[in-house]
Design a protein around this motif. Structure first.
Motif, PDB file in Angstrom:
ATOM      1  N   PRO A  64     -26.926  -8.094   3.456  1.00  0.00           N
ATOM      2  CA  PRO A  64     -26.884  -6.931   4.666  1.00  0.00           C
ATOM      3  C   PRO A  64     -25.289  -7.413   5.232  1.00  0.00           C
ATOM      4  O   PRO A  64     -24.759  -5.845   5.128  1.00  0.00           O
ATOM      5  CB  PRO A  64     -27.655  -7.802   5.641  1.00  0.00           C
ATOM      6  N   VAL A  65     -25.051  -8.371   4.129  1.00  0.00           N
ATOM      7  CA  VAL A  65     -23.401  -8.539   4.938  1.00  0.00           C
ATOM      8  C   VAL A  65     -22.469  -7.026   3.629  1.00  0.00           C
ATOM      9  O   VAL A  65     -21.850  -6.517   3.888  1.00  0.00           O
ATOM     10  CB  VAL A  65     -23.026  -9.677   4.438  1.00  0.00           C
ATOM     11  N   GLY A 279     -24.587 -13.498   9.816  1.00  0.00           N
ATOM     12  CA  GLY A 279     -24.176 -13.036  10.839  1.00  0.00           C
ATOM     13  C   GLY A 279     -25.007 -11.631  11.308  1.00  0.00           C
ATOM     14  O   GLY A 279     -24.457 -10.870  11.760  1.00  0.00           O
ATOM     15  N   ASN A 280     -26.110 -11.617  10.102  1.00  0.00           N
ATOM     16  CA  ASN A 280     -26.955 -10.264  10.178  1.00  0.00           C
ATOM     17  C   ASN A 280     -27.807 -10.285  11.676  1.00  0.00           C
ATOM     18  O   ASN A 280     -27.886 -11.010  12.261  1.00  0.00           O
ATOM     19  CB  ASN A 280     -27.732  -9.624   8.789  1.00  0.00           C
ATOM     20  N   ALA A 281     -27.911  -8.948  11.413  1.00  0.00           N
ATOM     21  CA  ALA A 281     -29.649  -8.656  12.350  1.00  0.00           C
ATOM     22  C   ALA A 281     -30.583  -9.798  12.847  1.00  0.00           C
ATOM     23  O   ALA A 281     -30.511 -10.000  13.786  1.00  0.00           O
ATOM     24  CB  ALA A 281     -29.709  -7.239  12.502  1.00  0.00           C
ATOM     25  N   ASN A 297     -20.821 -15.087  11.594  1.00  0.00           N
ATOM     26  CA  ASN A 297     -20.529 -14.322  11.846  1.00  0.00           C
ATOM     27  C   ASN A 297     -19.338 -13.838  10.899  1.00  0.00           C
ATOM     28  O   ASN A 297     -17.680 -13.794  11.272  1.00  0.00           O
ATOM     29  CB  ASN A 297     -20.166 -13.237  13.128  1.00  0.00           C
ATOM     30  N   GLU A 298     -19.298 -12.819   8.957  1.00  0.00           N
ATOM     31  CA  GLU A 298     -18.243 -12.340   8.873  1.00  0.00           C
ATOM     32  C   GLU A 298     -17.816 -10.941   9.532  1.00  0.00           C
ATOM     33  O   GLU A 298     -16.843 -10.892   8.892  1.00  0.00           O
ATOM     34  CB  GLU A 298     -18.890 -12.758   7.540  1.00  0.00           C
ATOM     35  N   LEU A 299     -18.310 -10.297  10.561  1.00  0.00           N
ATOM     36  CA  LEU A 299     -17.673  -9.209  10.996  1.00  0.00           C
ATOM     37  C   LEU A 299     -17.288  -8.408   9.329  1.00  0.00           C
ATOM     38  O   LEU A 299     -15.412  -8.067   9.484  1.00  0.00           O
ATOM     39  CB  LEU A 299     -15.969  -9.693  11.631  1.00  0.00           C
ATOM     40  N   PRO A 341     -22.630  -6.166  17.642  1.00  0.00           N
ATOM     41  CA  PRO A 341     -23.794  -5.476  16.899  1.00  0.00           C
ATOM     42  C   PRO A 341     -23.441  -5.165  15.898  1.00  0.00           C
ATOM     43  O   PRO A 341     -22.739  -4.391  15.745  1.00  0.00           O
ATOM     44  CB  PRO A 341     -25.054  -4.487  16.519  1.00  0.00           C
ATOM     45  N   TRP A 342     -23.672  -5.579  14.136  1.00  0.00           N
ATOM     46  CA  TRP A 342     -23.133  -4.529  13.069  1.00  0.00           C
ATOM     47  C   TRP A 342     -23.462  -3.311  12.903  1.00  0.00           C
ATOM     48  O   TRP A 342     -22.118  -2.731  12.598  1.00  0.00           O
ATOM     49  CB  TRP A 342     -23.681  -5.142  11.892  1.00  0.00           C
TER      50      TRP A 342
END
Length: 367
Positions: A64-65, A279-281, A297-299, A341-342
């Motif tokens: 995801p990231v 930090g994904n959903a 969370n990597e943003l 949220p991403w």
């Protein structure tokens, strides 16, 4: 200098945390280029304008990231008139070498590469540099030796890190040490595939959490063979049996592995602190449900904007910091209300609310 993203119609504040990752991946005795001691510069080319193509060598497109970084890079570049072509190496070093060679053959202007290895990539990345292609590392710097010249970073022009090895590991370690009251056994879960930055991250977590208190012991690091929930659940279950369920915390290399660990713990009837990374959903949902306790969370959508700015400046012949360390955040149940949220971040990138920075610094923060 503080680095800020340009925002429109929003005043949301994000947490500030800058990572220090100052060392090169072991790239052996490769041929080196010269530059200043504090920044990387390439000669301005006549084609350094909008309309070119960036190749992104994605090491694992199902993560995801990395998928979010790729989407954000593609959308942000599109707004600048730049095309992004991405290839998924699927955790194969040989695939990544072939992908980079394909980018060279397609005569892209720049390549962003998250390296699956050090020395094996040197020949093809050197070929890219000789072809006049900008090469931006994404987590190419993994140790703690300082980078003082472009020669140390070669064949990369510069590097953007995920903020994990120092800042992320430190935040996770502090959380675990406090949650355990300075006493307990910790189990690590790492990826089995050759991803230098993730291995370095897990080593940093071990060092930081054991340094936090003499009462904290790192039992061992088990490995997720399939880079998913199931791949972590099995090794963690085996470790629980090996250590007679005497495990008080699990620190995992990504949220899926942390969820797998949580499943194994639940099945064994063991309560332990579980910390992930990304930090994904799914990780955020696991924190909300109590399955996980924290994540880093990597943003990634903001990292993509920084990466795009670095590429644009390098293509234009401008100096950029040799290594840029974006911010990361510790997310727990206590601060979930401030988590962005991403999907929201991606929307802001796509609609232009969130744009690349106008200036770069080695240790950016966002506001």
């Amino acid at each position: 200098m503080r680095l800020r993203f340009t925002r429109r119609h929003t005043s949301r504040r994000r947490s500030k945390a800058a990572g220090l990752m100052l060392a090169a991946v072991a790239l052996g005795a490769a041929a080196c280029s010269s530059s200043s001691s504090s920044s990387s510069t390439r000669p301005a080319a006549s084609t350094a304008h909008q309309g070119y193509t960036i190749g992104f060598s994605n090491p694992q497109g199902t993560q995801p990231v990395l998928d979010t970084f790729q989407q954000a890079l593609t959308e942000a570049a599109k707004r600048q008139g730049i095309t992004v072509t991405s290839l998924n190496a699927a955790l194969s070093v040989s695939n990544q070498v072939s992908d980079i060679q394909q980018f060279i053959n397609e005569k892209v202007k720049a390549i962003v590469v998250f390296p699956l290895a050090g020395p094996p990539l040197v020949p093809v990345l050197t070929a890219a540099r000789k072809a006049g292609i900008v090469v931006l590392g994404y987590n190419a710097v993994t140790s703690t030796s300082p980078i003082t010249s472009a020669q140390q970073l070669y064949p990369f022009n510069a590097d953007i890190n995920q903020g994990l090895i120092h800042e992320g590991a430190k935040l996770a370690a502090q959380f675990v040490a406090k949650a355990l009251g300075g006493k307990g056994n910790v189990l690590g879960v790492d990826i089995a595939a050759p991803v230098p930055s993730l291995h370095a991250f897990m080593h940093a977590e071990e060092a930081d959490v054991t340094a936090a208190s003499s009462g904290i012991h790192w039992l061992e690091t088990v490995h997720d063979q399939t880079d998913d929930i199931a791949g972590a659940a099995g090794p963690v279950a085996d470790a629980l049996t090996k250590y007679h369920d005497n495990v008080q915390a699990v620190m995992a290399y990504f949220d899926g592995a942390a969820e797998g660990a949580a499943q194994a713990l639940k099945a064994a009837g063991v309560h332990a602190v579980v910390v992930g990374q990304q930090g994904n959903a799914d990780g955020i949902a696991a924190i909300r449900s109590g399955e996980m306790d924290a994540t880093i969370n990597e943003l990634p959508y903001e990292q993509a904007l920084i990466a795009l700015k670095m590429v644009e400046d390098l293509v234009a012949g401008k100096s950029v910091p040799l290594v840029v360390h974006p911010p990361v955040q510790l997310v727990t149940k206590a601060n979930l209300s401030s988590y962005v949220p991403w999907s929201t971040g991606l929307k802001e990138v796509a609609d232009g609310t969130l744009t690349p920075p106008t200036t770069l610094s080695a240790n950016p923060t966002v506001g």
